[in-house]
Design a protein around this motif. Structure first.
Motif, PDB file in Angstrom:
ATOM      1  N   PRO B 149     -14.730 -21.079 -30.196  1.00  0.00           N
ATOM      2  CA  PRO B 149     -14.420 -19.748 -28.941  1.00  0.00           C
ATOM      3  C   PRO B 149     -15.529 -19.425 -28.264  1.00  0.00           C
ATOM      4  N   THR B 150     -16.102 -19.474 -28.806  1.00  0.00           N
ATOM      5  CA  THR B 150     -17.516 -19.020 -27.921  1.00  0.00           C
ATOM      6  C   THR B 150     -18.222 -20.166 -26.403  1.00  0.00           C
ATOM      7  N   ALA B 151     -17.611 -20.852 -26.579  1.00  0.00           N
ATOM      8  CA  ALA B 151     -17.796 -22.358 -25.491  1.00  0.00           C
ATOM      9  C   ALA B 151     -17.016 -21.358 -24.473  1.00  0.00           C
ATOM     10  N   LEU B 152     -17.741 -22.002 -23.185  1.00  0.00           N
ATOM     11  CA  LEU B 152     -17.347 -22.219 -21.286  1.00  0.00           C
ATOM     12  C   LEU B 152     -16.787 -22.895 -21.199  1.00  0.00           C
ATOM     13  N   THR B 153     -15.488 -23.180 -21.181  1.00  0.00           N
ATOM     14  CA  THR B 153     -14.997 -23.820 -20.974  1.00  0.00           C
ATOM     15  C   THR B 153     -15.294 -24.060 -19.345  1.00  0.00           C
ATOM     16  N   PRO B 154     -14.663 -25.473 -19.051  1.00  0.00           N
ATOM     17  CA  PRO B 154     -14.183 -24.977 -17.138  1.00  0.00           C
ATOM     18  C   PRO B 154     -13.671 -24.243 -17.053  1.00  0.00           C
ATOM     19  N   SER B 155     -12.680 -24.379 -17.247  1.00  0.00           N
ATOM     20  CA  SER B 155     -11.256 -23.154 -16.307  1.00  0.00           C
ATOM     21  C   SER B 155     -12.552 -21.800 -16.670  1.00  0.00           C
ATOM     22  N   ALA B 156     -12.746 -21.697 -17.933  1.00  0.00           N
ATOM     23  CA  ALA B 156     -13.656 -20.477 -18.227  1.00  0.00           C
ATOM     24  C   ALA B 156     -14.148 -19.724 -17.412  1.00  0.00           C
ATOM     25  N   ASP B 157     -15.667 -21.170 -16.511  1.00  0.00           N
ATOM     26  CA  ASP B 157     -16.466 -20.585 -15.913  1.00  0.00           C
ATOM     27  C   ASP B 157     -15.724 -20.391 -14.805  1.00  0.00           C
ATOM     28  N   ILE B 158     -14.781 -21.318 -13.958  1.00  0.00           N
ATOM     29  CA  ILE B 158     -14.150 -20.864 -13.023  1.00  0.00           C
ATOM     30  C   ILE B 158     -13.540 -19.510 -13.136  1.00  0.00           C
ATOM     31  N   ALA B 159     -12.924 -18.998 -13.749  1.00  0.00           N
ATOM     32  CA  ALA B 159     -12.191 -17.798 -13.845  1.00  0.00           C
ATOM     33  C   ALA B 159     -13.313 -16.742 -13.619  1.00  0.00           C
ATOM     34  N   ALA B 160     -14.256 -16.656 -14.540  1.00  0.00           N
ATOM     35  CA  ALA B 160     -15.489 -15.898 -13.998  1.00  0.00           C
ATOM     36  C   ALA B 160     -16.209 -15.990 -12.873  1.00  0.00           C
ATOM     37  N   VAL B 161     -15.975 -16.187 -12.483  1.00  0.00           N
ATOM     38  CA  VAL B 161     -16.112 -16.521 -10.802  1.00  0.00           C
ATOM     39  C   VAL B 161     -15.708 -16.159  -9.940  1.00  0.00           C
TER      40      VAL B 161
END
Lengths: 390, 248
Positions: B149-161
């Motif tokens: 659960p600590t991995a920054l996945t691609p969708s998580a990354d884009i959502a943060a942007v």
């Protein structure tokens, strides 16, 4: 205001160690309400402080006996830089700040060129001015076409948005960016202050573009920043080569501190925001303290009178105002100039074997970002979409 | 204290300085661009780079043996089980940022107070707690599937942007509570859509228990959205009607 440097001692160095984080990080200016020249002063003074810092680091790396004094003064310069640069607000995007950087490069360079008594140095300034003038046009096109935003919200109608010397032709072979230096023994004091100021301004612009270019997602922006950051490197090369390389380190330090006083004084005298004006007043007093400290060092180290190097009273300062008519006149008269070595010639007189011709051809051979971004661009209030039929 | 809608010295418009702007416009109209064309050149650059570019990143490998086995087993139900993990991680990141957003809004509330029809501190605290709980729900869901659960996945990354501009608005000391709530409204709208999709994915993949947990979360998020939307609207209406009264 003629400031008598033989009498003004400013705030002593010891008394300048009064910074706290809260003191340095204050309420920024309003992007919407403050005058554009308040923003310009903040940006230029950040550049002047940045140069003070970088110069003093270089000095310390090559002059062991001076390290302690340099470290003390430099720490205060760093506090000052934070206090000044953190006045920029968070709602001012990197691209909007870029527009303001180019407005600095136009209005401040124009004022410096008008103040400069040496005709060759003034010509160098006008040469650079027309290139930065073009950068403003390119970045304005980018802002309009990428973000749907009007650059004039930053410029406040003080500065024209027009092509200058096209960025595409500004890419020169490195030695065509070198200029003849002034002579330290005969140059007017203001020439030295002007040269250091413009070098500091262009250096921070190069640093800024080199750092923020990769923050953009759009390849058009990444390309344009890459291209214009290169021109800023050329401008730093140009302006630092105007400075006499035979000045001693101590002479240069004196001139740096004098340049800071001279610049902060012009900010203080013209500031419209009372809160910011109080900061400029404090900075003038602190820089006078630095100058006096360095004058004492100069007397001890070089056994000379510092007023052999710096003027006893400060010359006229930068005018923070629109230079529209002057810039248009320079554009009309000098846009066709190119540099060949250290000299300026009309484009038709550039020799066919000029290394800049080959350099330019190579670097633009896969396309010119500045030409693409601003293809057919005409500044329109409210962005070019205002003229586009729905 | 001044309100953003008070008349002041905004200098950004072309009308601020009629003489200067006349000069600016007349000169611009006579522009001879140094290259012909229009904004389509920028589009061509985007297309050209997009054709040559890779992607922002990929999913991590399963972090445990159990995870690897799970991935294989999940693979029986879904052609690409990583899609579900990516969306779970996206929601997790969003809930984590959402928790911090409520903390920003609470600070704004404590500094500036609320307004008639605006949030109470209790409501903001309650929603903050629910965002935090949702983060833990998602953390458990990812762990139960053997994912890190600590991995920054691609969708998580884009959502943060995507959310980065919202945080800029909420954390700027110069923005008002209604301005911060407007940013929160954008976040809650996206959040609501995100949970909706997650429930559908969980149901389709046969994760019924998980889908039930997510429906609970969805109900809370719908409540958040309804309230935030109302707070924003209440403020705008009162401000427009000149009825605004600050009440700490």
């Amino acid at each position: 205001m003629a400031l008598d440097l033989t009498k003004e001692t400013g705030v002593a160095l010891d008394a300048q160690e009064d910074f706290t984080w809260r003191d340095m990080v204050r309420e920024p200016i309003s992007k919407l309400n403050d005058d554009a020249f308040t923003r310009l002063r903040i940006i230029l003074m950040n550049g002047v402080e940045m140069e003070a810092n970088r110069f003093q680091h270089a000095f310390a790396r090559m002059n062991a006996p001076m390290r302690a004094d340099l470290a003390r003064v430099r720490r205060i310069e760093t506090h000052q830089q934070v206090l000044v640069n953190w006045l920029l607000p968070a709602d001012q995007s990197p691209l909007e700040t870029t527009i303001a950087y180019e407005q600095v490069a136009i209005e401040v360079t124009a004022s410096l060129a008008l103040l400069e008594p040496d005709p060759y140095i003034a010509q160098v300034l006008r040469f650079g001015l027309l290139e930065d003038f073009d950068h403003l046009y390119r970045y304005s096109a980018l802002m309009d076409r990428m973000e749907g935003k009007d650059a004039n919200a930053i410029l406040q109608s003080y500065t024209d948005v027009l092509p200058g010397r096209p960025t595409v032709v500004e890419h020169r072979y490195p030695t065509d960016d070198l200029r003849e230096p002034y002579d330290r023994t005969t140059a007017s004091p203001i020439t030295k202050l002007v040269s250091l100021t413009i070098m500091a301004g262009e250096q921070q612009t190069q640093n800024y573009y080199q750092n923020i270019g990769p923050l953009f997602a759009d390849p058009a922006a990444r390309l344009l920043y890459a291209e214009i950051a290169h021109i800023e490197e050329q401008h730093v090369t140009q302006y630092e080569s105007m400075i006499d390389p035979h000045e001693t380190w101590m002479e240069k330090w004196l001139l740096h501190e004098c340049t800071e006083v001279w610049n902060y004084l012009a900010c203080m005298e013209q500031e419209s925001n009372a809160r910011i004006k109080a900061i400029w007043e404090r900075m003038v007093a602190y820089e006078l303290g630095h100058l006096n400290h360095v004058m004492d060092l100069f007397r001890r180290v070089e056994n000379r009178d510092p007023f052999e190097i710096i003027p006893t009273s400060l010359p006229e300062g930068i005018k923070y105002m629109s230079h529209r008519d002057y810039v248009r006149q320079v554009l009309k008269n000098e846009v066709h100039l190119r540099s060949v070595g250290t000299q300026f010639v009309p484009v038709g007189e550039v020799p066919p074997d000029s290394p800049s011709i080959a350099y330019n051809r190579q670097i633009n051979s896969a396309g010119s970002p500045s030409q693409t971004v601003a293809a057919g661009y005409v500044y329109t209030p409210g962005t070019e979409l205002a003229k586009k039929a729905a | 204290m001044k309100e953003p809608t008070d008349i002041g010295l905004n200098r950004t418009g072309i009308g601020t300085s009629p003489l200067d702007s006349k000069e600016l416009i007349e000169a611009a109209e006579a522009t001879v661009p140094s290259s012909e064309g229009d904004a389509s050149g920028i589009a061509s650059l985007r297309i050209s780079y997009a054709e040559e570019s890779g992607i922002v990143g990929t999913m991590p490998p399963p972090s445990t043996v159990k995870g690897a086995v799970k991935s294989v087993l999940e693979g029986l139900g879904a052609k690409n089980p990583a899609v579900f993990l990516d969306k779970l991680a996206e929601r997790l990141q969003f809930e984590r940022t959402g928790t911090r957003m409520y903390e920003s809004v609470l600070a704004k509330f404590d500094a500036l107070g609320s307004f008639d029809g605006g949030p109470s501190r209790e409501a903001l605290l309650e929603f903050h707690g629910e965002e935090l709980r949702h983060f833990h729900v998602l953390r458990s869901a990812l762990e139960s599937m053997g994912a890190d659960p600590t991995a920054l996945t691609p969708s998580a990354d884009i959502a943060a942007v995507e959310a980065s501009g919202l945080l800029q608005v909420q954390n700027d000391p110069r923005t008002t509570l209604p301005q911060a709530l407007h940013a929160l409204l954008v976040a809650e709208l996206a959040d609501s859509e995100g949970w909706d999709m997650l429930i559908e994915l969980a149901t389709n993949l046969g994760h019924e228990a998980m889908a039930d947990d997510f429906r609970d979360a969805m109900r809370a998020e719908e409540k958040h959205l309804a309230h935030v939307r109302q707070w924003v609207a209440n403020h705008a209406m009162q401000d427009a009607e000149g009825k605004l009264e600050q009440a700490a």
